[in-house]
Design an enzyme around this catalytic site. Structure first.
Site, PDB file in Angstrom:
ATOM      1  N   LEU A 172      33.485  13.889  23.386  1.00 26.23           N
ATOM      2  CA  LEU A 172      33.314  13.468  24.776  1.00 26.23           C
ATOM      3  C   LEU A 172      34.617  12.943  25.345  1.00 26.23           C
ATOM      4  O   LEU A 172      35.422  12.341  24.634  1.00 26.23           O
ATOM      5  CB  LEU A 172      32.249  12.365  24.875  1.00 26.23           C
ATOM      6  CG  LEU A 172      30.826  12.716  24.457  1.00 26.23           C
ATOM      7  CD1 LEU A 172      29.934  11.481  24.542  1.00 26.23           C
ATOM      8  CD2 LEU A 172      30.260  13.827  25.325  1.00 26.23           C
ATOM      9  N   LYS A 193      26.656   3.962  22.634  1.00 25.60           N
ATOM     10  CA  LYS A 193      27.487   4.865  21.834  1.00 25.60           C
ATOM     11  C   LYS A 193      27.624   4.266  20.437  1.00 25.60           C
ATOM     12  O   LYS A 193      28.411   3.355  20.207  1.00 25.60           O
ATOM     13  CB  LYS A 193      28.863   5.052  22.473  1.00 25.60           C
ATOM     14  CG  LYS A 193      29.731   6.078  21.753  1.00 25.60           C
ATOM     15  CD  LYS A 193      31.061   6.266  22.469  1.00 25.60           C
ATOM     16  CE  LYS A 193      31.905   7.321  21.772  1.00 25.60           C
ATOM     17  NZ  LYS A 193      32.224   6.987  20.370  1.00 25.60           N
ATOM     18  N   LYS A 223      25.089  10.701  30.421  1.00 25.65           N
ATOM     19  CA  LYS A 223      24.887  12.148  30.477  1.00 25.65           C
ATOM     20  C   LYS A 223      24.101  12.494  31.733  1.00 25.65           C
ATOM     21  O   LYS A 223      23.117  11.806  32.056  1.00 25.65           O
ATOM     22  CB  LYS A 223      24.107  12.629  29.249  1.00 25.65           C
ATOM     23  CG  LYS A 223      24.802  12.350  27.921  1.00 25.65           C
ATOM     24  CD  LYS A 223      23.911  12.714  26.751  1.00 25.65           C
ATOM     25  CE  LYS A 223      24.581  12.357  25.425  1.00 25.65           C
ATOM     26  NZ  LYS A 223      23.682  12.587  24.274  1.00 25.65           N
ATOM     27  N   GLU A 233      23.509  10.413  15.398  1.00 26.59           N
ATOM     28  CA  GLU A 233      24.506   9.565  14.748  1.00 26.59           C
ATOM     29  C   GLU A 233      23.892   8.902  13.522  1.00 26.59           C
ATOM     30  O   GLU A 233      22.851   8.234  13.624  1.00 26.59           O
ATOM     31  CB  GLU A 233      24.994   8.490  15.719  1.00 26.59           C
ATOM     32  CG  GLU A 233      26.282   7.829  15.316  1.00 26.59           C
ATOM     33  CD  GLU A 233      27.517   8.584  15.813  1.00 26.59           C
ATOM     34  OE1 GLU A 233      28.631   8.099  15.572  1.00 26.59           O
ATOM     35  OE2 GLU A 233      27.357   9.657  16.442  1.00 26.59           O
ATOM     36  N   CYS A 276      37.356 -29.861  -0.099  1.00 25.27           N
ATOM     37  CA  CYS A 276      37.932 -31.198  -0.218  1.00 25.27           C
ATOM     38  C   CYS A 276      36.957 -32.062  -1.001  1.00 25.27           C
ATOM     39  O   CYS A 276      35.757 -32.076  -0.727  1.00 25.27           O
ATOM     40  CB  CYS A 276      38.163 -31.780   1.175  1.00 25.27           C
ATOM     41  SG  CYS A 276      38.394 -33.567   1.185  1.00 25.27           S
ATOM     42  N   GLU A 302       0.837  -1.197   0.000  1.00 24.93           N
ATOM     43  CA  GLU A 302       0.000   0.000   0.000  1.00 24.93           C
ATOM     44  C   GLU A 302       0.877   1.255   0.000  1.00 24.93           C
ATOM     45  O   GLU A 302       0.595   2.236  -0.700  1.00 24.93           O
ATOM     46  CB  GLU A 302      -0.921   0.002   1.222  1.00 24.93           C
ATOM     47  CG  GLU A 302      -1.798   1.237   1.376  1.00 24.93           C
ATOM     48  CD  GLU A 302      -2.861   1.371   0.293  1.00 24.93           C
ATOM     49  OE1 GLU A 302      -3.517   2.429   0.243  1.00 24.93           O
ATOM     50  OE2 GLU A 302      -3.036   0.431  -0.505  1.00 24.93           O
TER      51      GLU A 302
END
Length: 689
Positions: free
Chosen positions: A101, A131, A308, A189, A444, A53
């Protein structure tokens, strides 16, 4: 309520004839609807329409934009595909510096950070988050519309990557709702999920192009493409982790970092679901350990966690030092990449015959453990890396993944470095090592003769879907081989009850029952026998097709690749595997020994058209069958000519739904596929006996 009104408005516009007067509001409604569905999918994790849709609405919008280009909106979802290539990236000065940081590497480091913070502002809580190992990005929205995006750069000046960022589907081109500031900078990020990274490198491998070393490099390289169409093809993602500049400054924002992230989410921006507020030091350490434990299971790469101070007023009191905030720290995981010396290469043989080069390394501590071996995958990988024995190499270890060499350090190569020579004969059994055209893996050719492959081959041979030797479990097979009672599948049929009492926890009664089961397994069917041989990529269905087509083992043994390709559902690759298997003298010796031991099956008579009423049909089984086990039902349907598939599609002719049928039943009903129950299946099978 707003969503309902949007859907209603779109439905009304779609029901009208398209004219120059109705095109613009329809295009606006389509853009708004598609952008909202994007947010529901990527941010809320609660899609409200199907993919088909969504695609239909997108195609309708593209068609309208082609007819009425003057009405194309800046935030149209079609603008994600990428535009014209740039000659270079423009520089952007950040409205507010993007700082880095400080790092903590152990509990002592973080405890010292905690003390510095609490000494200044008193008791604190921390907002903790993974992180991400990607590229820091700043995105500026003006009046809710994405205006520009930039890399961090040196923290003061970054590069304009607006067109590339617009191609990331999880980033909204227009913010949701209307309670956002006139101007808001979102920081986060950009990263490449593990699955997208693997797919990207697989495409590169198939084209013989250069592969990326890790997802971080792939994300950075993708965002710095001058041609945004390339970025659009790379399946990047994004998580917001902070607010930057906000205007007017009087705009009411949440008072804690965690609540501000939820505010960003309400505006349609994706944030990590792994974020957590920790009030105590021991909770922070528990969070770190939990994420570290689950690191390899997460869909994205991380290299630590970020802590933080949660209270925004406390953040403002703490302030900044030259290059980093005093109120945040990155608690890093043990390094996943280190340099060490490649001392040699061993070649291991796996259960399918794959010959894998394994690097012997000077022991190095990486990813929390000492590593002394790493995989080199195959000859192509050795050539791609250009690696030699004696090289200094970069080792990567991610979670439980086998350590691997990802690069060499060419400037450290010694004069006595030696080339790695791939063996031409199996290091275990001496058979020829072969590499089929188009395959990366050398194997093999010893097959069932090769000791390295023997245990897994015999386990497979005795398994329920193969010869079905009742009571012959994996541990018993391992003991039989370890005690040298069995060397090949044919040896199973030489076992006596008294011989098997030598096994651990095997009394005479159990041994007698197992001996009877082995004797009973001698009488089988040709499809089961072919499946039991463990020919590469020959599963139950392929084995049944081979048996039905050739009618006898003798005919199959001498079949050419051209003849094999004529078999239903067999292509050139599988045909090569089958022909190759029967061309090996070792495999023929094992087959002859099995037949000499008494393994037999009834002759196959070619079924008439009347005997195969389901020929050409595709059936699927789901749920629990009470009167017939799944394998028997599958086999009987195949005898009637049906192809039994594992999933429902538009090509499915019938679904057999047992008890507790789940998603397959729902999909069949959605597609209008015929559905029958177990009783109807039994009646069908009885009528065709």
């Amino acid at each position: 309520m707003q969503d309902i009104q949007l859907d209603k408005r779109l439905s009304e516009l779609l029901s009208q004839a398209v004219t120059p007067q109705t095109a613009q509001p329809l295009m606006q409604a389509l853009s708004q609807s598609l952008n909202e569905h994007n947010i529901r999918y990527y941010v809320d994790d609660a899609p409200s329409i199907t993919d088909s849709e969504y695609d239909r609405l997108m195609q309708q919008l593209k068609k309208l934009e082609a007819e009425y280009p003057q009405f194309v909106l800046a935030d149209s979802p079609t603008q994600r595909v990428g535009g014209l290539a740039l000659a270079k990236f423009e520089q952007i000065t950040h409205l507010k510096p993007m700082l880095s940081l400080d790092n903590a590497f152990d509990e002592a480091d973080f405890t010292a950070f905690h003390k510095r913070v609490s000494d200044r502002v008193g008791q604190v809580s921390f907002c903790c988050e993974p992180k991400l190992d990607g590229l820091a990005v700043s995105i500026l929205y003006r009046n809710g519309v994405l205006e520009r995006a930039a890399t961090r750069g040196d923290g003061t000046v970054g590069e304009d990557i607006t067109e590339n960022v617009k191609t990331i589907k999880s980033i909204p081109l227009r913010l949701r709702g209307n309670n956002y500031p006139e101007l808001v900078e979102v920081r986060g990020e950009a990263f490449m999920p593990k699955a997208a990274f693997e797919a990207l490198n697989e495409r590169a491998r198939l084209k013989d192009d250069k592969q990326f070393v890790n997802p971080r490099n792939a994300a950075a390289g993708s965002l710095r493409q001058l041609d945004s169409k390339i970025t659009a093809s790379r399946a990047l993602s994004f998580y917001a982790y902070a607010l930057g500049v906000v205007e007017p400054s009087s705009h009411e924002l949440a008072k804690t970092h965690y609540e501000q992230l939820q505010q960003l989410k309400s505006w349609g921006l994706p944030v990590s679901s792994e974020i957590k507020v920790c009030d105590e030091l021991n909770q922070v350490f528990a969070y770190y350990k939990d994420i570290l434990t689950r690191r390899s299971d997460l869909p994205f790469e991380i290299d630590g966690v970020v802590m933080k101070v949660n209270d925004i007023a406390q953040q403002q009191t703490l302030g900044f030092v030259a290059k980093s905030p005093r109120w945040a720290i990155a608690y890093k995981f043990p390094a996943q990449e280190e340099m060490t010396l490649l001392e040699g290469v061993d070649f291991q043989v796996g259960r399918t015959g794959a010959v894998t080069p394994v690097a012997r390394l000077k022991p190095v501590f990486v990813g929390g453990v000492t590593v002394s071996n790493a995989t080199l995958h195959n000859a192509d990988e050795i050539e791609r890396l250009g690696v030699m024995v004696g090289d200094t190499v970069i080792i990567r270890r991610a979670g439980d993944v086998i350590p691997q060499i990802v690069a060499i350090v060419p400037e450290r190569r010694s004069e006595d470095a030696q080339a790695i020579v791939f063996p031409q004969h199996c290091p275990v059994c001496g058979s020829l090592v072969e590499r089929l055209e188009g395959e990366a893996v050398a194997r093999c050719s010893g097959g069932l003769f090769c000791e390295a492959q023997r245990k897994e081959a015999i386990k497979h041979f005795a398994s329920r879907k193969a010869l079905d030797i009742d009571g012959m479990g994996d541990k018993i097979v391992e003991q039989l081989i370890d005690k040298e009672l069995v060397q090949s599948p044919a040896d199973l049929f030489k076992l006596t009850a008294s011989m098997m009492t030598m096994l651990d926890r095997m009394g005479m009664k159990s041994a007698t029952n197992l001996a009877l089961a082995i004797e009973a397994a001698k009488t089988t069917t040709l499809p089961r026998f072919l499946y039991a041989l463990g020919i590469r990529e020959v599963g139950e269905a392929t084995a049944a097709n081979l048996a039905a087509h050739f009618g006898s083992l003798d005919a199959l043994r001498i079949a050419t690749i051209e003849q094999l390709i004529e078999v239903e559902d067999i292509g050139e690759v599988v045909a090569q595997h089958v022909a190759h298997f029967f061309a090996q003298p070792h495999n023929l010796e094992v087959i002859d020994a099995l037949i000499a031991a008494g393994v037999n099956w009834p002759a196959i008579e070619a079924p008439s058209a009347d005997e195969q009423p389901l020929k050409g049909q595709t059936w699927v089984l789901t749920g629990t069958l009470n009167q017939l086990n799944r394998n028997d039902a599958k086999a009987q349907l195949q005898v009637l000519g049906a192809k039994v598939a594992g999933s429902v599609s538009k090509n499915t002719d019938c679904l057999v739904a047992g008890e507790a049928a789940g998603s397959k039943l729902a999909k069949a009903q959605e597609l209008g596929v015929k559905v029958i129950g177990e009783d109807e299946l039994l009646a069908l099978l009885a009528a065709n006996r």
